[in-house]
Scaffold this active site. Structure first.
Site, short mmCIF file in Angstrom:
data_model
loop_
_atom_site.label_atom_id
_atom_site.label_comp_id
_atom_site.label_asym_id
_atom_site.label_seq_id
_atom_site.Cartn_x
_atom_site.Cartn_y
_atom_site.Cartn_z
N ARG A 72 -15.87 -4.52 -1.90
CA ARG A 72 -14.79 -3.56 -2.19
C ARG A 72 -13.73 -4.17 -3.09
NH1 ARG A 72 -14.33 -1.46 2.47
NH2 ARG A 72 -12.36 -2.27 3.26
N THR A 115 -10.12 -15.47 0.76
CA THR A 115 -10.52 -14.11 1.14
C THR A 115 -9.77 -13.67 2.39
OG1 THR A 115 -12.39 -12.60 1.29
CG2 THR A 115 -12.47 -14.56 2.71
N TRP A 151 -12.34 -2.54 -6.33
CA TRP A 151 -10.92 -2.29 -6.65
C TRP A 151 -10.61 -2.79 -8.07
CZ3 TRP A 151 -9.64 1.24 -3.58
CH2 TRP A 151 -9.60 1.15 -2.19
N ASP A 185 -6.82 -5.43 -4.32
CA ASP A 185 -6.62 -4.02 -3.96
C ASP A 185 -5.38 -3.42 -4.64
OD1 ASP A 185 -7.64 -5.87 -2.07
OD2 ASP A 185 -7.65 -4.42 -0.47
N ASP A 237 0.81 -1.23 0.00
CA ASP A 237 0.00 0.00 0.00
C ASP A 237 0.84 1.27 0.00
OD1 ASP A 237 -2.51 -1.21 -0.21
OD2 ASP A 237 -2.48 -1.72 1.92
N GLY A 294 -7.42 -19.34 -4.64
CA GLY A 294 -7.93 -18.05 -4.19
C GLY A 294 -8.47 -18.16 -2.77
N1 GLY Z 1 -7.11 -2.25 0.98
C1 GLY Z 1 -7.75 -2.67 2.16
C2 GLY Z 1 -9.21 -2.45 2.15
O1 GLY Z 1 -9.79 -2.19 1.11
O2 GLY Z 1 -9.82 -2.56 3.18
#
Ligand code: GLY
Length: 407
Positions: A260, A248, A264, A188, A127, A246
């Site tokens: 989310r 989560t 993304w 993300d 990040d 995969g």
């Molecule tokens: N990138 C972490 C979230 O979307 O919570």
């Protein structure tokens, strides 16, 4: 393997929602008042936390990380990004000056990583993309600051160290030697790799562009399932580079679709298209978009996981705002003759209208209500999220004018 392109079943998206430029402007004016109020508490080295508690953000610094503020390790730049957006909207120097103070703090943070205390700097994750795109890259793009550029390039170098050549992915979390996290990519990261595209304009002896492109291609191949939903995370064998499975982290289950995460994808694939011009990325985005739209409750705001489609589920407004930006980015590249354009234009407007009319905060302590940070951990559920706030304002700016993106 082909990806399913669902036909959109909602008929109410055939007509244009009534959300005019004036409505956008009114909402932005309301945002300005909230941000001015927030600035009374959040200035200098004092940032809002990742999520509020009872609709009030606590504050967090940008340099000293410990287990108590760990959830904000990747989020401080969203407040900086909001200040840059306010500068773009109002032209007032007070926002620019405050955001530029942050550029110095983000510089200290990266110097801390390289020269002092790696752990305390809190930059040992992918990040750094979010952190530096919305702070020093934004600063460079708006002011041409050489120091901001230099800091951004240092951040890109740090991000590139997470690239695993065998698997051709960027590892999301943890130390590169950490066996639990080795070889794990997450959706993300679509929004972190623009830092590498940015750096590739200035640095020619590191293949930043190829790293980003390889990563996003693997995201489109493995994180996107054949039904056009997405895994949150995907694991690779770091020795052979082979895809494994995969799973989560923040979604309802390994097989469900975290809203989310889908957002993304929806926003990140067309942003990569801007740089790499690979048509496949637009096709994938359209498939993700239709899957997303078909699972929206009546008011167009998704629940926190798309396994829940019911009207009274727990919304995640941050995912809604990010997805709407995805529609707006996609529209920049779809040919004028593409029949699905109207649908995406209307979906983008419908989400923006619903967020503006139903989900704005009323206590001046934050911008967008009803976000979900991490449902299963009971963290930031039905609260303000600083990234939800940021993306909502970016969405409004995109509707207000031809906005020059930080991504
Ligand atoms: N990138 C972490 C979230 O979307 O919570």
């Amino acid at each position: 393997m082909g990806i399913t392109f669902e036909k959109v079943t909602r008929t109410d998206l055939r007509t244009r929602p009534k959300f005019s430029k004036e409505d956008v402007q009114k909402t932005l004016d309301q945002v300005v008042r909230i941000v001015d109020h927030m600035m009374l508490r959040f200035h200098d080295d004092c940032f809002p936390c990742a999520c509020s508690k009872n609709y009030r953000y606590e504050s967090v610094g940008n340099l000293s990380w410990n287990s108590e503020n760990f959830d904000s390790v990747w989020t401080t730049s969203f407040w900086t990004g909001i200040l840059w957006l306010m500068y773009d909207y109002t032209g007032l120097d007070k926002y620019r000056l405050e955001a530029q103070k942050h550029s110095k703090l983000f510089r200290q943070r990266i110097d801390n990583y390289y020269h002092k205390n790696e752990e305390e700097a809190g930059l040992n994750h992918h990040d750094v993309g979010f952190l530096y795109l919305l702070s020093t890259v934004a600063d460079y793009k708006r002011t041409g600051s050489e120091e901001a550029l230099e800091t951004s390039l240092k951040a890109a170098e740090l991000l590139s160290k997470r690239y695993i050549e065998q698997a051709k992915i960027i590892q999301a979390w943890g130390d590169m030697q950490d066996e639990k996290q080795q070889g794990r990519m997450i959706i993300d990261c679509n929004l972190n790799i623009p830092l590498l595209y940015f750096a590739s304009n200035f640095v020619k002896d590191v293949p930043y562009f190829d790293m980003a492109y390889n990563h996003v291609k693997n995201a489109s191949r493995y994180i996107v399932r054949s039904d056009a939903s997405t895994y949150h995370t995907y694991h690779f064998d770091i020795h052979t580079g082979k895809p494994k499975y995969g799973s989560t982290h923040q979604g309802f289950s390994d097989q469900s679709c975290w809203a989310r995460g889908q957002a993304w994808g929806l926003m990140g694939f067309p942003i990569s298209y801007k740089y790499v011009k690979d048509e496949e990325l637009l096709n994938v985005t359209k498939c993700l978009a239709n899957y997303f739209i078909n699972r929206l409750p009546e008011d167009f705001i998704c629940n926190w996981d798309l396994i829940f489609t019911e009207e009274d589920g727990q919304r995640d407004t941050s995912a809604a705002a990010i997805a709407a930006i995805g529609f707006s980015e996609l529209l920049k590249y779809l040919p004028v003759a593409d029949e699905s354009r109207v649908l995406y234009e209307n979906a983008c407007l419908a989400i923006a209208k619903s967020l503006s009319e139903k989900y704005m905060g009323t206590n001046q302590e934050g911008i967008l209500k009803s976000g979900v940070y991490f449902y299963n951990d009971h963290l930031g559920v039905d609260e303000y999220l600083i990234f939800g706030d940021y993306f909502f304002v970016e969405l409004l700016m995109r509707l207000y004018k031809d906005w020059d993106s930080f991504w």
